[in-house]
Design an enzyme around this catalytic site. Structure first.
Site, PDB file in Angstrom:
ATOM      1  N   ASP A  60      28.203 -14.701   4.291  1.00 37.49           N
ATOM      2  CA  ASP A  60      27.736 -15.251   5.497  1.00 37.49           C
ATOM      3  C   ASP A  60      26.745 -14.633   6.107  1.00 37.49           C
ATOM      4  O   ASP A  60      26.130 -14.839   7.396  1.00 37.49           O
ATOM      5  CB  ASP A  60      29.104 -15.220   6.469  1.00 37.49           C
ATOM      6  CG  ASP A  60      30.158 -16.165   6.085  1.00 37.49           C
ATOM      7  OD1 ASP A  60      29.776 -17.365   5.887  1.00 37.49           O
ATOM      8  OD2 ASP A  60      31.268 -15.922   5.956  1.00 37.49           O
ATOM      9  N   GLU A  65      22.989 -14.699  13.800  1.00 41.52           N
ATOM     10  CA  GLU A  65      23.126 -14.773  15.224  1.00 41.52           C
ATOM     11  C   GLU A  65      24.335 -13.995  15.465  1.00 41.52           C
ATOM     12  O   GLU A  65      24.538 -13.500  16.685  1.00 41.52           O
ATOM     13  CB  GLU A  65      23.192 -16.195  15.657  1.00 41.52           C
ATOM     14  CG  GLU A  65      23.778 -16.575  17.110  1.00 41.52           C
ATOM     15  CD  GLU A  65      24.156 -17.923  17.323  1.00 41.52           C
ATOM     16  OE1 GLU A  65      23.691 -18.252  18.349  1.00 41.52           O
ATOM     17  OE2 GLU A  65      24.804 -18.527  16.584  1.00 41.52           O
ATOM     18  N   ASP A  66      25.439 -14.126  14.638  1.00 38.14           N
ATOM     19  CA  ASP A  66      26.410 -13.157  14.784  1.00 38.14           C
ATOM     20  C   ASP A  66      26.583 -11.829  14.874  1.00 38.14           C
ATOM     21  O   ASP A  66      27.778 -11.398  15.503  1.00 38.14           O
ATOM     22  CB  ASP A  66      27.557 -13.851  13.757  1.00 38.14           C
ATOM     23  CG  ASP A  66      27.942 -15.265  14.227  1.00 38.14           C
ATOM     24  OD1 ASP A  66      28.313 -15.943  15.235  1.00 38.14           O
ATOM     25  OD2 ASP A  66      28.464 -16.027  13.029  1.00 38.14           O
ATOM     26  N   ARG A  85      32.860  -9.967   7.602  1.00 38.49           N
ATOM     27  CA  ARG A  85      31.568 -10.006   7.774  1.00 38.49           C
ATOM     28  C   ARG A  85      31.103  -8.572   8.596  1.00 38.49           C
ATOM     29  O   ARG A  85      29.968  -8.497   8.685  1.00 38.49           O
ATOM     30  CB  ARG A  85      31.299 -11.136   8.836  1.00 38.49           C
ATOM     31  CG  ARG A  85      31.779 -12.589   8.226  1.00 38.49           C
ATOM     32  CD  ARG A  85      31.273 -13.631   9.215  1.00 38.49           C
ATOM     33  NE  ARG A  85      29.896 -13.480   9.375  1.00 38.49           N
ATOM     34  CZ  ARG A  85      28.986 -14.144   9.991  1.00 38.49           C
ATOM     35  NH1 ARG A  85      29.787 -15.129  10.765  1.00 38.49           N
ATOM     36  NH2 ARG A  85      27.694 -14.184  10.356  1.00 38.49           N
ATOM     37  N   ARG A 131      37.498 -15.826  16.396  1.00 34.39           N
ATOM     38  CA  ARG A 131      36.398 -14.605  15.950  1.00 34.39           C
ATOM     39  C   ARG A 131      36.052 -13.672  17.253  1.00 34.39           C
ATOM     40  O   ARG A 131      35.653 -12.390  17.012  1.00 34.39           O
ATOM     41  CB  ARG A 131      35.257 -15.303  15.536  1.00 34.39           C
ATOM     42  CG  ARG A 131      35.410 -16.121  14.444  1.00 34.39           C
ATOM     43  CD  ARG A 131      35.852 -15.427  13.394  1.00 34.39           C
ATOM     44  NE  ARG A 131      35.852 -16.222  12.111  1.00 34.39           N
ATOM     45  CZ  ARG A 131      34.791 -16.741  11.135  1.00 34.39           C
ATOM     46  NH1 ARG A 131      33.697 -16.025  11.433  1.00 34.39           N
ATOM     47  NH2 ARG A 131      35.230 -17.421  10.198  1.00 34.39           N
ATOM     48  N   HIS A 161      33.198 -21.387  16.740  1.00 35.20           N
ATOM     49  CA  HIS A 161      32.361 -20.386  17.988  1.00 35.20           C
ATOM     50  C   HIS A 161      32.055 -21.473  18.998  1.00 35.20           C
ATOM     51  O   HIS A 161      32.142 -22.775  18.785  1.00 35.20           O
ATOM     52  CB  HIS A 161      31.070 -20.124  17.570  1.00 35.20           C
ATOM     53  CG  HIS A 161      31.196 -19.006  16.319  1.00 35.20           C
ATOM     54  ND1 HIS A 161      30.628 -18.922  15.038  1.00 35.20           N
ATOM     55  CD2 HIS A 161      31.878 -17.665  16.330  1.00 35.20           C
ATOM     56  CE1 HIS A 161      30.717 -17.958  14.431  1.00 35.20           C
ATOM     57  NE2 HIS A 161      31.801 -17.103  15.150  1.00 35.20           N
ATOM     58  N   CYS A 246      22.649 -20.446  14.473  1.00 36.67           N
ATOM     59  CA  CYS A 246      23.333 -19.574  13.663  1.00 36.67           C
ATOM     60  C   CYS A 246      22.428 -18.576  12.751  1.00 36.67           C
ATOM     61  O   CYS A 246      22.548 -17.470  12.657  1.00 36.67           O
ATOM     62  CB  CYS A 246      24.416 -20.207  12.620  1.00 36.67           C
ATOM     63  SG  CYS A 246      25.863 -20.980  13.432  1.00 36.67           S
TER      64      CYS A 246
END
Length: 253
Positions: A60, A65-66, A85, A131, A161, A246
């Site tokens: 991933d 962005e995460d 992640r 998350r 999200h 993302c």
């Protein structure tokens, strides 16, 4: 020239986490071509892509962005809600350091994914869901409220999200696909869009947004509002609950 963080997709992209979608075959070669097209579109519109080191062992990792959120010149490294992640953060921190940016950090047991953070002016909407947890939101508020931001916590139960369900146009209007939005009434200005993939836009300037080619009706709707709409195909990332937001982090807001 404003900079934007990106990371090329892992050959193991198809092994990424899924929460709300059934698995579909993912074409890694097509994904790479689509990623290059996405990055080229950003560059053509005046953004300087800065590549985070590849993370082939992190399926991933392309969803950069995460991993980090910017508030002015303050960077906040996140604490991913999916344990798989958490290995993505070190390489993002390394590129920030190379740019002379010393980030702050969300620490476990707090979790926060950047995809759950939507900035609209001085208001920061944060999605509480699978998350991102309450401790992560509390830590974020402790960092950014002294900077003049106001944190508003929202439930996220219908999408991975918050920004899988809603994003914001340059004028601050929040757009979303109603079946994915828990409470549209929380936003002062909300515009319903007709397609699930139309919920996500990347604001590139006061008049320009980038969005998925999978939402042509939404693209027409936004163009009718006077926006220049740049279209990119990202089908392989959409199969993994990804969207245009993302795949990058703008060093501007």
């Amino acid at each position: 020239m404003p900079r934007v963080l990106v990371r090329r997709p892992s050959p193991r992209l198809a092994d990424g986490e899924l929460t709300h979608l059934e698995p579909k075959p993912v074409d890694p070669e097509l994904a790479l071509r689509q990623w290059h097209g996405y990055v080229s579109a950003l560059a053509a519109l005046g953004w300087d892509p800065v590549e985070v080191a590849p993370a082939d062992d992190q399926p991933d990792g392309v969803f950069v962005e995460d991993a980090v959120v910017f508030f002015g010149d303050v960077a906040v490294l996140t604490s991913p809600g999916a344990e798989s992640r958490r290995g993505e953060i070190a390489t993002v921190e390394a590129v920030l350091t190379s740019l002379g940016i010393q980030p702050q950090r969300i620490e476990l047991p707090g979790t926060l994914d950047g995809g759950d953070v939507l900035k609209v002016g001085a208001t920061v909407y944060v999605g509480l869901g699978s998350r991102t947890n309450e401790d992560g939101i509390r830590q974020l508020a402790g960092i950014i409220e002294p900077l003049g931001y106001r944190v508003v916590t929202l439930p996220v139960t219908r999408a991975l999200h918050l920004k899988s369900a809603v994003t914001a146009l340059p004028d601050g209007t929040v757009i979303g696909y109603p079946p994915l939005v828990d409470d549209p009434g929380v936003f002062p200005e909300f515009l319903a869009v007709p397609e699930a993939h139309g919920t996500a836009v990347v604001v590139l300037d006061d008049d320009t947004v980038l969005m998925s080619a999978s939402a042509p009706q939404t693209a027409r709707l936004l163009a009718e509002r006077g926006l220049e709409v740049v279209i990119v195909p990202i089908t392989e990332f959409e199969k993994l609950e990804g969207c245009v937001t993302c795949l990058s982090v703008r060093l501007r807001d």
